[in-house]
Design a protein around this motif. Sequence first.
Motif, PDB file in Angstrom:
ATOM      1  N   THR A  34       5.256   6.904  65.757  1.00 35.75           N
ATOM      2  CA  THR A  34       3.984   7.643  66.601  1.00 35.75           C
ATOM      3  C   THR A  34       4.830   9.010  65.849  1.00 35.75           C
ATOM      4  O   THR A  34       5.881   9.453  65.817  1.00 35.75           O
ATOM      5  N   TRP A  38      -0.495  12.977  66.148  1.00 41.77           N
ATOM      6  CA  TRP A  38      -1.014  11.794  66.576  1.00 41.77           C
ATOM      7  C   TRP A  38      -1.779  12.530  68.095  1.00 41.77           C
ATOM      8  O   TRP A  38      -3.320  11.664  68.443  1.00 41.77           O
ATOM      9  N   ARG A  42      -5.281  13.119  69.572  1.00 42.64           N
ATOM     10  CA  ARG A  42      -5.884  12.055  69.914  1.00 42.64           C
ATOM     11  C   ARG A  42      -6.129  11.804  71.658  1.00 42.64           C
ATOM     12  O   ARG A  42      -7.417  11.420  72.139  1.00 42.64           O
ATOM     13  N   CYS A 117      -6.677   3.890  88.570  1.00 41.99           N
ATOM     14  CA  CYS A 117      -7.216   5.136  88.541  1.00 41.99           C
ATOM     15  C   CYS A 117      -8.512   5.731  89.257  1.00 41.99           C
ATOM     16  O   CYS A 117      -8.440   6.797  89.091  1.00 41.99           O
ATOM     17  N   ARG A 156       3.542   1.562  71.102  1.00 46.15           N
ATOM     18  CA  ARG A 156       2.384   2.465  71.002  1.00 46.15           C
ATOM     19  C   ARG A 156       1.301   3.247  71.362  1.00 46.15           C
ATOM     20  O   ARG A 156       1.183   4.505  71.791  1.00 46.15           O
ATOM     21  N   LEU A 194      -8.245  -4.090  80.531  1.00 43.54           N
ATOM     22  CA  LEU A 194      -7.084  -3.236  81.421  1.00 43.54           C
ATOM     23  C   LEU A 194      -6.744  -3.860  82.534  1.00 43.54           C
ATOM     24  O   LEU A 194      -6.974  -3.757  83.373  1.00 43.54           O
ATOM     25  N   GLY A 230      -8.609  -0.098  74.819  1.00 40.36           N
ATOM     26  CA  GLY A 230      -8.109   1.473  74.194  1.00 40.36           C
ATOM     27  C   GLY A 230      -9.752   1.527  74.614  1.00 40.36           C
ATOM     28  O   GLY A 230     -10.552   2.321  74.490  1.00 40.36           O
ATOM     29  N   LYS A 231      -9.899   0.916  72.919  1.00 40.20           N
ATOM     30  CA  LYS A 231     -11.362   1.427  72.090  1.00 40.20           C
ATOM     31  C   LYS A 231     -12.997   0.936  73.463  1.00 40.20           C
ATOM     32  O   LYS A 231     -13.579   2.091  74.191  1.00 40.20           O
ATOM     33  N   VAL A 233     -12.277   0.537  77.327  1.00 40.99           N
ATOM     34  CA  VAL A 233     -12.184   1.488  77.770  1.00 40.99           C
ATOM     35  C   VAL A 233     -12.325   2.942  77.838  1.00 40.99           C
ATOM     36  O   VAL A 233     -13.340   4.041  78.320  1.00 40.99           O
ATOM     37  N   ALA A 267      -6.733  10.891  82.031  1.00 38.57           N
ATOM     38  CA  ALA A 267      -7.213  10.058  81.143  1.00 38.57           C
ATOM     39  C   ALA A 267      -6.600  10.235  79.173  1.00 38.57           C
ATOM     40  O   ALA A 267      -5.721  10.060  79.075  1.00 38.57           O
ATOM     41  N   ASN A 268      -7.619  11.397  79.051  1.00 50.24           N
ATOM     42  CA  ASN A 268      -7.791  11.168  77.597  1.00 50.24           C
ATOM     43  C   ASN A 268      -8.580  12.632  77.806  1.00 50.24           C
ATOM     44  O   ASN A 268      -9.782  13.413  78.146  1.00 50.24           O
ATOM     45  N   ARG A 270     -10.416  14.232  74.998  1.00 54.54           N
ATOM     46  CA  ARG A 270     -12.151  13.710  74.104  1.00 54.54           C
ATOM     47  C   ARG A 270     -12.766  12.862  75.640  1.00 54.54           C
ATOM     48  O   ARG A 270     -13.777  12.776  75.115  1.00 54.54           O
ATOM     49  N   ILE A 271     -12.872  12.054  76.385  1.00 51.61           N
ATOM     50  CA  ILE A 271     -12.700  11.842  77.186  1.00 51.61           C
ATOM     51  C   ILE A 271     -14.438  13.013  78.043  1.00 51.61           C
ATOM     52  O   ILE A 271     -14.740  12.868  77.890  1.00 51.61           O
ATOM     53  N   ASN A 295      -1.445  10.193  81.590  1.00 57.37           N
ATOM     54  CA  ASN A 295      -2.178   9.736  82.181  1.00 57.37           C
ATOM     55  C   ASN A 295      -1.506   9.178  83.850  1.00 57.37           C
ATOM     56  O   ASN A 295      -1.017   8.925  83.222  1.00 57.37           O
ATOM     57  N   GLY A 326     -11.419   3.633  85.667  1.00 60.17           N
ATOM     58  CA  GLY A 326      -9.936   2.797  84.893  1.00 60.17           C
ATOM     59  C   GLY A 326     -10.272   1.419  85.764  1.00 60.17           C
ATOM     60  O   GLY A 326     -11.557   0.884  84.871  1.00 60.17           O
ATOM     61  N   ALA A 327      -9.233   1.017  85.525  1.00 57.79           N
ATOM     62  CA  ALA A 327      -8.651  -0.775  85.421  1.00 57.79           C
ATOM     63  C   ALA A 327      -9.999  -1.104  87.094  1.00 57.79           C
ATOM     64  O   ALA A 327     -10.465  -0.606  88.057  1.00 57.79           O
TER      65      ALA A 327
HETATM   66  N1  ACO Z   1       0.968   6.506  67.329  1.00 61.18           N
HETATM   67  C1  ACO Z   1       0.390   6.731  65.854  1.00 61.18           C
HETATM   68  N2  ACO Z   1      -1.014   5.460  65.986  1.00 61.18           N
HETATM   69  C2  ACO Z   1      -1.265   5.006  66.954  1.00 61.18           C
HETATM   70  C3  ACO Z   1      -0.952   5.284  67.730  1.00 61.18           C
HETATM   71  C4  ACO Z   1       0.808   6.102  68.199  1.00 61.18           C
HETATM   72  N3  ACO Z   1       0.880   5.983  69.214  1.00 61.18           N
HETATM   73  N4  ACO Z   1      -1.518   4.172  68.906  1.00 61.18           N
HETATM   74  C5  ACO Z   1      -2.526   3.786  67.776  1.00 61.18           C
HETATM   75  N5  ACO Z   1      -2.514   4.099  67.114  1.00 61.18           N
HETATM   76  C6  ACO Z   1      -2.870   3.570  65.326  1.00 61.18           C
HETATM   77  C7  ACO Z   1      -3.840   2.259  65.516  1.00 61.18           C
HETATM   78  O1  ACO Z   1      -2.885   1.461  64.893  1.00 61.18           O
HETATM   79  C8  ACO Z   1      -5.058   2.210  64.312  1.00 61.18           C
HETATM   80  O2  ACO Z   1      -4.361   2.361  63.000  1.00 61.18           O
HETATM   81  P1  ACO Z   1      -4.964   1.980  61.455  1.00 61.18           P
HETATM   82  O3  ACO Z   1      -6.213   2.611  61.443  1.00 61.18           O
HETATM   83  O4  ACO Z   1      -4.137   1.324  61.235  1.00 61.18           O
HETATM   84  O5  ACO Z   1      -4.851  -0.076  62.662  1.00 61.18           O
HETATM   85  C9  ACO Z   1      -4.965   4.317  64.675  1.00 61.18           C
HETATM   86  O6  ACO Z   1      -3.795   4.858  64.731  1.00 61.18           O
HETATM   87  C10 ACO Z   1      -6.287   4.466  65.714  1.00 61.18           C
HETATM   88  O7  ACO Z   1      -6.362   3.407  67.403  1.00 61.18           O
HETATM   89  P2  ACO Z   1      -7.033   3.471  67.312  1.00 61.18           P
HETATM   90  O8  ACO Z   1      -6.496   2.441  68.803  1.00 61.18           O
HETATM   91  O9  ACO Z   1      -9.143   3.529  67.141  1.00 61.18           O
HETATM   92  O10 ACO Z   1      -6.832   5.033  68.974  1.00 61.18           O
HETATM   93  P3  ACO Z   1      -8.313   5.759  69.472  1.00 61.18           P
HETATM   94  O11 ACO Z   1      -8.783   6.843  68.108  1.00 61.18           O
HETATM   95  O12 ACO Z   1      -8.860   4.541  69.850  1.00 61.18           O
HETATM   96  O13 ACO Z   1      -7.227   5.870  70.256  1.00 61.18           O
HETATM   97  C11 ACO Z   1      -6.414   5.814  72.892  1.00 61.18           C
HETATM   98  C12 ACO Z   1      -6.502   4.934  71.397  1.00 61.18           C
HETATM   99  C13 ACO Z   1      -6.168   7.201  73.041  1.00 61.18           C
HETATM  100  C14 ACO Z   1      -6.113   4.305  73.734  1.00 61.18           C
HETATM  101  C15 ACO Z   1      -7.487   5.591  73.222  1.00 61.18           C
HETATM  102  O14 ACO Z   1      -9.154   5.016  72.971  1.00 61.18           O
HETATM  103  C16 ACO Z   1      -8.721   5.846  74.596  1.00 61.18           C
HETATM  104  O15 ACO Z   1      -7.943   7.021  75.665  1.00 61.18           O
HETATM  105  N6  ACO Z   1      -8.583   4.990  75.299  1.00 61.18           N
HETATM  106  C17 ACO Z   1      -9.124   5.002  76.426  1.00 61.18           C
HETATM  107  C18 ACO Z   1      -7.716   5.089  77.577  1.00 61.18           C
HETATM  108  C19 ACO Z   1      -8.332   4.967  78.949  1.00 61.18           C
HETATM  109  O16 ACO Z   1      -8.925   5.975  79.622  1.00 61.18           O
HETATM  110  N7  ACO Z   1      -7.531   4.620  80.310  1.00 61.18           N
HETATM  111  C20 ACO Z   1      -7.951   4.941  81.348  1.00 61.18           C
HETATM  112  C21 ACO Z   1      -7.457   4.265  82.351  1.00 61.18           C
HETATM  113  S1  ACO Z   1      -5.637   3.823  82.478  1.00 61.18           S
HETATM  114  C22 ACO Z   1      -5.970   2.829  84.174  1.00 61.18           C
HETATM  115  O17 ACO Z   1      -6.650   3.036  84.576  1.00 61.18           O
HETATM  116  C23 ACO Z   1      -4.572   2.640  84.548  1.00 61.18           C
END
Ligand code: ACO
Length: 342
Positions: A34, A38, A42, A117, A156, A194, A230-231, A233, A267-268, A270-271, A295, A326-327
Motif C-alpha cells: 500500500t 492510496w 481514499r 461504530c 490491506r 461487516l 468496503g464498497k 458499507v 470512517a472515511n 470521502r464519506i 476509524n 457501522g456494523a
Molecule cells: N492500498 C492499495 N491498494 C488497495 C488497498 C490499499 N490499502 N486496499 C484496496 N486496494 C486496491 C484494491 O485491491 C483495488 O484494486 P483493483 O482495482 O486492482 O482491484 C483498488 O485498490 C480499489 O479498491 P476498492 O475497494 O474499490 O477501494 P475503495 O475506493 O472502495 O476504498 C475503502 C476502499 C476505503 C475501504 C472504502 O470502500 C470505504 O471506506 N468503505 C467504507 C468503510 C467504512 O465506512 N466502514 C465503517 C464502518 S466500520 C465499523 O463499523 C467497525
Amino acid sequence: MAIFNTYGSHLLSTGSSVPDLLINNDTISNFIDTSDQWISTRTGIRERRLITSNQSIIDLAANASNEALEKASLQPEDLDLILLATSTQNDLFGSASQLQASLKAINAAAFDITAACSGFVMGLVTAHQFIQTGAYKNVLIVGADTLSQWVDWSDRTTCILFGDGAGAAILQRNKNNDILGFQLNTNGNNSHHLSIGYSYSETIKNSQALETPIPRYGKIGHYAYLTMNGKEVYKFAVSAVPRSINKCLEEAKLSTKDITWLLLHQANQRIMETVANKLNLPMEKVLSNIQLYGNTSAASIPLALNEAFKTGHICNGDIIVISGFGAGLTWGTSIIEWKTLQ
Ligand code: ACO
C-alpha cells in the motif's frame, strides 16, 4: 423520535484518550502493499494510534472518563450509571464493570452497549432515557474500541483503516434539555457486510453429526478477523446517514441551516464529504480528525467532540448533529444544543 421531556439532559463534559504508539501510512507500507498516497486519498487517514501489550481498553476508557470527571468537577462516586459502548471488550461478559472498578465509581451500575461504530450514539440516547425518567442524575457514556487487535494486518483492504482510542461524555439531569432529538436504525439483513464472526472448531462441527452432541468443553473455536465489504458499507453510509439526519432534524423541527457542527463517525473523509454535500453543508461545518486517528469505531465521535471542545470550536448555543454508522448494520443520529450552565 418525538421527545417528551420529564427531565432534561445536559452535556456536562467530555474526555478522550489514545495510545502513545503512532503508526503512519509509510510505516504500514513497509509491511503490506500500500502507500501513503492510496490511503490518504481514499480515506483521509494519515496516521493512527495503536494499543500495546502493556495497555488495555480499560486504561483508555478510564483515562477518558477521568478527564470528563475532572472537567465536570465530579467525583467517581457521583456517577449513577456507566455505559461502555464497545465491540472489543476484553471479556465476553462485558468490560463496563472493569471500568467501574478502575474508576472506583462505587455507586454506579455499569453495562456494555455493543453497536460497533454507532455505539456512542446509542449510548448517548440510552443515557438520555435514564435521565429523562428521573432514574439517574449523572451518567457516564464511554465509546472505546481497540479494533487493531481484531484486524488481519496482512489484509490491506481493512488494516489501514482502524486505530484505537476512547472518548467519554457525562450527561447530567437538568431543568434544561440539550438533547433535541434522536433517530436510531438497524438492518440486520446486511450484517454480513461487516463482521467479526465466530468460527466453530472442527471438533464441534463433527460433533453435530453425532446422535448425542458432545458437550462443548474448553476452547471450541475462535473469532475470525474483521471482514468488510468496503464498497457496500460505503454505499450504505452515504445513503442512510443523510436520511437519518434529515429525519431527525425534521422531527426536532429544525433544518440543515440550523446545524453549527456536523460530527459523523470518522470512517472515511470521502464519506464525510459526500454526506455534507447531500445535506448542502460546507465542509467548514464538518468536524474531522480522521487524519490523526483513523476509524476508532465507538470512540471516534466522543474523541472528535472532546477535541472540538478543547480547540474552542464549540460555543454556547451551537447545534451539533452527531451521526454514527457501522456494523450491524446500525446507524443513528442525535442532535445536541450545547449550552454552558448559568
Ligand atoms: N492500498 C492499495 N491498494 C488497495 C488497498 C490499499 N490499502 N486496499 C484496496 N486496494 C486496491 C484494491 O485491491 C483495488 O484494486 P483493483 O482495482 O486492482 O482491484 C483498488 O485498490 C480499489 O479498491 P476498492 O475497494 O474499490 O477501494 P475503495 O475506493 O472502495 O476504498 C475503502 C476502499 C476505503 C475501504 C472504502 O470502500 C470505504 O471506506 N468503505 C467504507 C468503510 C467504512 O465506512 N466502514 C465503517 C464502518 S466500520 C465499523 O463499523 C467497525
